[in-house]
Design an enzyme around this catalytic site. Sequence first.
Site, PDB file in Angstrom:
ATOM      1  N   GLY A  34       0.526  -1.017   0.243  1.00 48.30           N
ATOM      2  CA  GLY A  34      -0.039  -0.095   0.073  1.00 48.30           C
ATOM      3  C   GLY A  34       0.794   1.323  -0.101  1.00 48.30           C
ATOM      4  N   GLY A  39       9.829  -2.987  -0.784  1.00 47.13           N
ATOM      5  CA  GLY A  39      10.632  -2.893  -0.081  1.00 47.13           C
ATOM      6  C   GLY A  39      10.712  -2.490   1.207  1.00 47.13           C
ATOM      7  N   VAL A 179      19.106  -0.775  18.793  1.00 44.26           N
ATOM      8  CA  VAL A 179      19.772   0.056  17.537  1.00 44.26           C
ATOM      9  C   VAL A 179      19.512   1.310  16.617  1.00 44.26           C
ATOM     10  CG1 VAL A 179      20.315  -1.205  15.813  1.00 44.26           C
ATOM     11  CG2 VAL A 179      19.659  -2.422  17.423  1.00 44.26           C
ATOM     12  N   ILE A 180      18.431   1.586  16.832  1.00 44.52           N
ATOM     13  CA  ILE A 180      18.298   2.942  16.101  1.00 44.52           C
ATOM     14  C   ILE A 180      18.317   3.836  16.680  1.00 44.52           C
ATOM     15  CG2 ILE A 180      16.008   3.887  15.560  1.00 44.52           C
ATOM     16  CD1 ILE A 180      14.071   2.069  15.090  1.00 44.52           C
ATOM     17  N   GLU A 199      18.858   6.205  27.871  1.00 44.82           N
ATOM     18  CA  GLU A 199      18.354   5.009  28.121  1.00 44.82           C
ATOM     19  C   GLU A 199      17.470   4.318  29.750  1.00 44.82           C
ATOM     20  OE1 GLU A 199      18.243   2.368  25.766  1.00 44.82           O
ATOM     21  OE2 GLU A 199      17.953   1.068  27.796  1.00 44.82           O
ATOM     22  N   GLY A 268      11.747   1.224  20.835  1.00 43.71           N
ATOM     23  CA  GLY A 268      11.435  -0.190  19.862  1.00 43.71           C
ATOM     24  C   GLY A 268       9.965   0.037  19.413  1.00 43.71           C
ATOM     25  N   ARG A 269       9.893  -1.291  18.400  1.00 42.83           N
ATOM     26  CA  ARG A 269       8.508  -1.364  17.540  1.00 42.83           C
ATOM     27  C   ARG A 269       7.449  -2.191  17.971  1.00 42.83           C
ATOM     28  NH1 ARG A 269      10.131   1.129  12.681  1.00 42.83           N
ATOM     29  NH2 ARG A 269       8.672   0.169  11.465  1.00 42.83           N
ATOM     30  N   HIS A 441      45.498 -12.454   4.244  1.00 42.05           N
ATOM     31  CA  HIS A 441      46.278 -11.251   5.374  1.00 42.05           C
ATOM     32  C   HIS A 441      46.492 -10.701   4.135  1.00 42.05           C
ATOM     33  CE1 HIS A 441      49.208  -9.550   8.243  1.00 42.05           C
ATOM     34  NE2 HIS A 441      49.652  -9.106   6.562  1.00 42.05           N
TER      35      HIS A 441
HETATM   36  P1  NAI Z   1      15.266  -1.514  20.728  1.00 40.40           P
HETATM   37  O1  NAI Z   1      14.283  -2.139  21.098  1.00 40.40           O
HETATM   38  O2  NAI Z   1      16.934  -2.088  20.224  1.00 40.40           O
HETATM   39  O3  NAI Z   1      15.896  -0.999  21.991  1.00 40.40           O
HETATM   40  C1  NAI Z   1      15.057   0.063  22.685  1.00 40.40           C
HETATM   41  C2  NAI Z   1      15.450   0.898  23.789  1.00 40.40           C
HETATM   42  O4  NAI Z   1      14.848   1.999  24.434  1.00 40.40           O
HETATM   43  C3  NAI Z   1      15.680  -0.513  25.177  1.00 40.40           C
HETATM   44  O5  NAI Z   1      17.210   0.008  25.654  1.00 40.40           O
HETATM   45  C4  NAI Z   1      15.112   0.466  25.891  1.00 40.40           C
HETATM   46  O6  NAI Z   1      15.245   0.671  27.058  1.00 40.40           O
HETATM   47  C5  NAI Z   1      14.104   1.723  26.080  1.00 40.40           C
HETATM   48  N1  NAI Z   1      13.648   2.460  26.062  1.00 40.40           N
HETATM   49  C6  NAI Z   1      12.400   1.943  26.033  1.00 40.40           C
HETATM   50  N2  NAI Z   1      11.319   2.804  27.206  1.00 40.40           N
HETATM   51  C7  NAI Z   1      12.258   4.039  27.526  1.00 40.40           C
HETATM   52  C8  NAI Z   1      11.793   4.963  28.339  1.00 40.40           C
HETATM   53  N3  NAI Z   1      10.858   5.507  28.972  1.00 40.40           N
HETATM   54  N4  NAI Z   1      12.481   5.936  28.472  1.00 40.40           N
HETATM   55  C9  NAI Z   1      14.367   5.716  28.319  1.00 40.40           C
HETATM   56  N5  NAI Z   1      14.432   4.602  27.009  1.00 40.40           N
HETATM   57  C10 NAI Z   1      13.693   3.745  27.043  1.00 40.40           C
HETATM   58  O7  NAI Z   1      14.731  -0.456  20.336  1.00 40.40           O
HETATM   59  P2  NAI Z   1      14.823   0.290  18.595  1.00 40.40           P
HETATM   60  O8  NAI Z   1      16.405   0.679  18.540  1.00 40.40           O
HETATM   61  O9  NAI Z   1      13.634   1.393  18.288  1.00 40.40           O
HETATM   62  O10 NAI Z   1      14.786  -0.790  17.115  1.00 40.40           O
HETATM   63  C11 NAI Z   1      13.716  -1.440  16.914  1.00 40.40           C
HETATM   64  C12 NAI Z   1      13.909  -2.519  16.325  1.00 40.40           C
HETATM   65  O11 NAI Z   1      14.341  -1.770  15.242  1.00 40.40           O
HETATM   66  C13 NAI Z   1      14.218  -3.129  16.757  1.00 40.40           C
HETATM   67  O12 NAI Z   1      14.284  -4.164  17.201  1.00 40.40           O
HETATM   68  C14 NAI Z   1      15.499  -3.453  16.234  1.00 40.40           C
HETATM   69  O13 NAI Z   1      16.311  -4.335  16.300  1.00 40.40           O
HETATM   70  C15 NAI Z   1      15.444  -2.997  15.006  1.00 40.40           C
HETATM   71  N6  NAI Z   1      15.891  -2.736  13.926  1.00 40.40           N
HETATM   72  C16 NAI Z   1      17.473  -3.410  13.649  1.00 40.40           C
HETATM   73  C17 NAI Z   1      18.182  -2.294  12.852  1.00 40.40           C
HETATM   74  C18 NAI Z   1      20.517  -3.474  12.385  1.00 40.40           C
HETATM   75  O14 NAI Z   1      19.416  -4.892  12.639  1.00 40.40           O
HETATM   76  N7  NAI Z   1      20.775  -2.722  12.268  1.00 40.40           N
HETATM   77  C19 NAI Z   1      17.758  -1.494  13.058  1.00 40.40           C
HETATM   78  C20 NAI Z   1      17.461  -1.006  13.440  1.00 40.40           C
HETATM   79  C21 NAI Z   1      16.264  -1.453  14.329  1.00 40.40           C
END
Ligand code: NAI
Length: 462
Positions: A34, A39, A179-180, A199, A268-269, A441
């Site tokens: 949609g 992608g 991560v984000i 955090e 998070g998501r 190497h």
């Molecule tokens: P995440 O779950 O990796 O990190 C969210 C962080 O926010 C946690 O450390 C948590 O403790 C903190 N948090 C939550 N509530 C809070 C609050 N009230 N105050 C302060 N800190 C708080 O989620 P993120 O980074 O949003 O990523 C979402 C998803 O997308 C993840 O599953 C991630 O693996 C995926 N992703 C993966 C990527 C990659 O593989 N390189 C790139 C971007 C996203």
Amino acid sequence: MAEFDVIIIGGGPGGYVCAIRCAQLGLKTACVEGRGALGGTCLNVGCIPSKALLHATHELHEVHENFEKMGLMGAKVKVDWAKMQSYKKDVIDGNTKGIEFLFKKNKVTYLQGWGSIPAPGQVKVGEDIHTAKNIVIATGSEAAGLPGIEIDEATVVTSTGALSLAKVPKSMVVIGAGVIGLELGSVYARLGAEVTVVEYLDAITPGMDAEVAKGLQRILTRQGLKFVLGAAVQGVDKAKGKNTVRYSLRKDESAHAIEAEVVLVATGRKPFTKGLGLEALGVEMLPRGQVKTDSHWATNVPGIYAIGDAIIGPMLAHKAEDEGMAVAEVIADKHGHVNYDVIPGVIYTTPEVACVGKTEDALKQEGRAYKVGKFSFMGNGRAKAVFQAEGFVKILADAATDRILGAHIIGPSAGDMIHEICVAMEFGASAQDMALTCHAHPTYSEAVREAALACGDGAIHA
Ligand code: NAI
């Protein structure tokens, strides 16, 4: 007779890969999307655009930090933000158009519009109802946000808004050191913004190896990011030109506030299944909003499957892709399989972080006897030559059998290097198998071999 063998709802990495594999297996396939481009989040507002910005700003960092050291002199490079945004757009367009080409090549029908499931065997797109023997839900996820924080995608943003800010802000607060938060926080810190990451937990990158998390925090701090850990964000007060992030420290419940031009909410998501009509169909859901599936990605409603971020497990594009290929095999009466024990995770900061398998904490909790082979990039000639000698490779192997149980890398190209360990783990290899394998190497990968050697008689360059 049904119009299609399979209709996949969602054209992200899970959905489009599933569609291509279904077509390759001889199934008459359609994919519904949609957003106007294939992608999904990954190619349009996630992995790919963020990697474009990470690449551009990494090069900027190199110019500012390392060029003179290598005898490359000249006027300092300036940032043209509009041009960087248009480079990012070209990268997105090239990739999404590439998927359209693959659909044509594989004879997948691309149905443009938002899909819903009015009844088993039916998918409604716009006013049209299409019929299919099998339906795969691959609708992905959306930013979870935080209660009490209103996202406007202009100055209080999710990752989507953060990829397309009107200008580079002077200051940014990132809520969440996942991560984000770390990837996009790095982008803006390299562009000159003052970035503070707040955090909730006492460490960054939840779930990652503790030593890697500490090392990464140290390195990012040196790069200019500030961290406030153990801090629960309660809200954001918006005013013209600035936002105030309110948080309390968990240790003493003291109240604090930081001002910033832009706030990135990266906490998070959550699965995105809105508008599909799953409740009316009686599709069972899990308490956290994921579609419930069995080990073959089937829901409780016959003929309806689900994969990717919409189901349980890490929200990673490559996990969704694997599930997409596997469910295609299942639908084609073959044997789809995903080895959830060997799914790598990567953070594309500089240096990169990559991991696979068990962490030391997990092994301790299991009470499993393990050994650690660790090697620092300080002992890797190639890494030293390009100012990337920070970090290490750590391999965890079973104490008795030497079988590799996990690996954690912080260092240059970690996201690429992790895969030789993934392959080794898929084949049940021992650390010695890896140590006996000749590594070219001078490469960063020699550090992986040295870490494997360190599980046995010792690394050479340590
Ligand atoms: P995440 O779950 O990796 O990190 C969210 C962080 O926010 C946690 O450390 C948590 O403790 C903190 N948090 C939550 N509530 C809070 C609050 N009230 N105050 C302060 N800190 C708080 O989620 P993120 O980074 O949003 O990523 C979402 C998803 O997308 C993840 O599953 C991630 O693996 C995926 N992703 C993966 C990527 C990659 O593989 N390189 C790139 C971007 C996203």
